[in-house]
Design a protein around this motif. Structure first.
Motif, PDB file in Angstrom:
ATOM      1  N   ILE A  38      33.551  41.584  34.960  1.00  0.00           N
ATOM      2  CA  ILE A  38      32.440  41.678  35.909  1.00  0.00           C
ATOM      3  C   ILE A  38      32.625  42.859  36.847  1.00  0.00           C
ATOM      4  N   MET A  85      26.796  41.165  31.421  1.00  0.00           N
ATOM      5  CA  MET A  85      27.338  40.212  32.386  1.00  0.00           C
ATOM      6  C   MET A  85      26.881  38.791  32.081  1.00  0.00           C
ATOM      7  N   SER A  86      25.634  38.632  31.637  1.00  0.00           N
ATOM      8  CA  SER A  86      25.164  37.289  31.294  1.00  0.00           C
ATOM      9  C   SER A  86      25.971  36.731  30.123  1.00  0.00           C
ATOM     10  N   VAL A 126      29.457  35.687  31.524  1.00  0.00           N
ATOM     11  CA  VAL A 126      29.358  34.455  32.314  1.00  0.00           C
ATOM     12  C   VAL A 126      29.189  33.247  31.402  1.00  0.00           C
ATOM     13  N   ASP A 127      28.316  33.371  30.418  1.00  0.00           N
ATOM     14  CA  ASP A 127      28.037  32.226  29.546  1.00  0.00           C
ATOM     15  C   ASP A 127      29.226  31.901  28.636  1.00  0.00           C
ATOM     16  N   ARG A 162      31.740  30.199  30.929  1.00  0.00           N
ATOM     17  CA  ARG A 162      31.311  28.821  31.198  1.00  0.00           C
ATOM     18  C   ARG A 162      31.360  27.937  29.950  1.00  0.00           C
ATOM     19  N   LYS A 195      18.997  37.189  27.672  1.00  0.00           N
ATOM     20  CA  LYS A 195      20.263  36.469  27.792  1.00  0.00           C
ATOM     21  C   LYS A 195      20.806  36.171  26.395  1.00  0.00           C
ATOM     22  N   TRP A 207      17.137  35.751  35.626  1.00  0.00           N
ATOM     23  CA  TRP A 207      18.544  36.164  35.689  1.00  0.00           C
ATOM     24  C   TRP A 207      19.133  35.889  37.067  1.00  0.00           C
ATOM     25  N   GLU A 267      19.536  32.107  37.732  1.00  0.00           N
ATOM     26  CA  GLU A 267      20.594  31.422  36.994  1.00  0.00           C
ATOM     27  C   GLU A 267      21.983  31.896  37.379  1.00  0.00           C
ATOM     28  N   TYR A 268      22.132  33.210  37.666  1.00  0.00           N
ATOM     29  CA  TYR A 268      23.472  33.751  37.872  1.00  0.00           C
ATOM     30  C   TYR A 268      23.802  34.061  39.333  1.00  0.00           C
ATOM     31  N   VAL A 269      22.833  33.935  40.233  1.00  0.00           N
ATOM     32  CA  VAL A 269      23.105  34.170  41.661  1.00  0.00           C
ATOM     33  C   VAL A 269      22.644  32.985  42.506  1.00  0.00           C
ATOM     34  N   PRO A 299      24.329  29.406  41.415  1.00  0.00           N
ATOM     35  CA  PRO A 299      25.760  29.352  41.757  1.00  0.00           C
ATOM     36  C   PRO A 299      26.040  29.361  43.260  1.00  0.00           C
TER      37      PRO A 299
END
Length: 468
Positions: free
Chosen positions: A83, A130-131, A134-135, A138, A167, A286, A289-291, A294
């Motif tokens: 990241i 980055m997606s 992250v996925d 996770r 994504k 995006w 889901e990612y900012v 979280p």
């Protein structure tokens, strides 16, 4: 190379399609990956190395995370390193000059730095890598072990330049197996041509009106000219960006992929919240889901929710460009989204629909003035023009000329910014199915011919989201 160019339409795309469909199915991702690198290198051959590095770097990091999944400390270090490197590359090319310029201005330093050209599509493919990371971290998606398939996902030219942001979880299955039928290919070609027509026939032509008004000093603008100008830009950026997104989705279907819809008639919205659910949908998804989620989303009380909204909208503005006007633009919309969360949205929902429409369009159009002018004082002067402050009057002969020569184009833009044409098309398809199979190809052929004629003769063919 852009989709609305003759070399793409009549050389690059036909050759790639030919190579793609004559290749064995197991080789098609390789064809797509190589063609995408060539597409990217056409405009900036030096920067293709950055894309290859990002692809290999995140491919290897994904394998490492998967290998050390049971050793969480190592997996976390690999994930955070990925990241940070991705954000570092994006930050260096997109924001380094902005940061240095502000340090020099604020502290009186004289740090020198060459102006760096922005690699095309870097904001889009960085978010995609980055997606994926992250996925995978996770454990939401299986790691991609085929480097060619991963490269095809990252570099895929149909959505490389301007999205939609895809994504990995939405496309993983399609990378492995997909089928292109004649009907599906035709559906993609129709969508591509409609997007091309929106870009060339509507966005480019209405953009000429905005270019003329934007070049006029604010002190010489009348109220009518200012409103005509911002209306023209409002249509231009929509048809430019949504047209390109339609072309991307159409190309995706032609190669067997389904990309998410990126625009859903945002100018019919009744609130700013609704507008951003309809505009650049993939970017909003995006960040949500990612900012936003979280950070806690709306689960930890109103205060934390408002903070999260502020963070998301600051980053949304910053994503669009390294300039204070973009940051202000993002925060500007963040304020209205927050106000709607507090009470305003409930108030709007209890009022007649036209009140919500007028409110939304007014806020959006003022926002576009902030977005378009990098110089904030120029943006403020233009916004004052809209409300009759420091203007050359309400109207003049120039404003009336602009109106009279563009009235039908403005009317066409207004109609095609609504679902009415699509509803009419759906009705015709259902009612006159046999006739539609003959008439629609003829209409698409005509649109392609007229768009090509415009591209041959015109020199004004900007793409607004290239700079992002």
């Amino acid at each position: 190379m852009v989709f609305s160019s003759l070399i793409f339409l009549y050389l690059f795309l036909p050759l790639v399609l030919l190579l793609y469909f004559v290749s064995p199915k197991g080789c098609r991702n390789a064809v797509l990956f190589i063609a995408s690198l060539f597409f990217y290198a056409w405009g900036e051959p030096v920067y293709v190395g950055i894309m290859i590095f990002s692809t290999l770097f995140d491919y290897i990091n994904g394998l490492l995370i998967d290998r050390y999944r049971c050793r969480k400390a190592i997996a976390r270090i690999v994930f955070l390193g990925s990241i940070l490197v991705n954000l570092g590359i994006l930050g260096f090319f997109k924001y380094a000059n902005f940061i240095v310029d502000n340090i020099n201005q604020w502290f009186g330093f004289h740090i020198g730095m060459n102006e760096l050209p922005l690699p095309i599509g870097i904001s889009f493919y960085t978010f995609q890598t980055m997606s994926y990371m992250v996925d995978v971290y996770r454990n939401r998606v299986p790691v991609q072990k085929n480097p060619i398939d991963f490269g095809a996902y990252i570099a895929m030219f149909p959505q490389l330049v301007a999205g939609p942001i895809v994504k990995y979880e939405d496309i993983a299955g399609q990378l492995k197996s997909r089928k292109v039928t004649l009907d599906r290919f035709g559906e993609g070609a129709e969508l591509f041509i409609r997007g091309l027509a929106k870009k060339v026939l509507l966005a480019n032509n209405i953009g000429l009106l905005w270019a003329g008004i934007k070049a006029t000093p604010p002190s010489e603008l009348t109220v009518l000219s200012a409103w005509l100008g911002i209306t023209a830009f409002t249509f231009q950026i929509y048809f430019d960006f949504s047209g390109y997104s339609d072309m991307a989705r159409g190309l995706g279907k032609m190669f067997g992929f389904d990309f998410m819809k990126n625009f859903n008639y945002p100018y019919i919205s009744r609130s700013i919240t609704e507008f951003w659910r309809r505009w650049h949908i993939s970017l909003g998804s995006w960040f949500r889901e990612y900012v936003y989620i979280p950070l806690g989303g709306n689960r930890k009380g109103l205060g934390i929710q408002l903070r999260n909204i502020a963070v998301v909208w600051f980053l949304t503005g910053l994503w669009h460009g390294a300039s204070w006007n973009f940051i202000l633009w993002g925060l500007y919309f963040g304020v209205f989204v927050s106000l709607e969360k507090l009470h305003l949205l409930n108030w709007l929902n209890r009022r007649p629909a036209f009140i919500g429409h007028v409110y939304t369009l007014g806020i959006v159009m003022i926002g576009w003035a902030i977005f378009e002018f990098e110089n904030l004082s120029t943006a403020l002067s233009f916004i004052q023009n809209l409300f009759g402050i420091n203007t050359a009057g309400v109207m003049d002969t120039t404003a009336l000329y602009y109106l009279s020569t563009n009235v039908w184009l403005l009317a066409a833009c207004a109609v095609f910014a609504t679902p009415l044409p699509q509803r009419a098309l759906t009705y015709i398809r259902g009612r006159f199915a046999k006739m539609h199979t003959v008439v629609m190809p003829m209409i698409c052929g005509l649109l392609l011919f007229v768009s090509t004629a415009y591209l041959v003769n015109e020199t004004y063919n900007p793409f607004l989201y290239f700079r992002f």
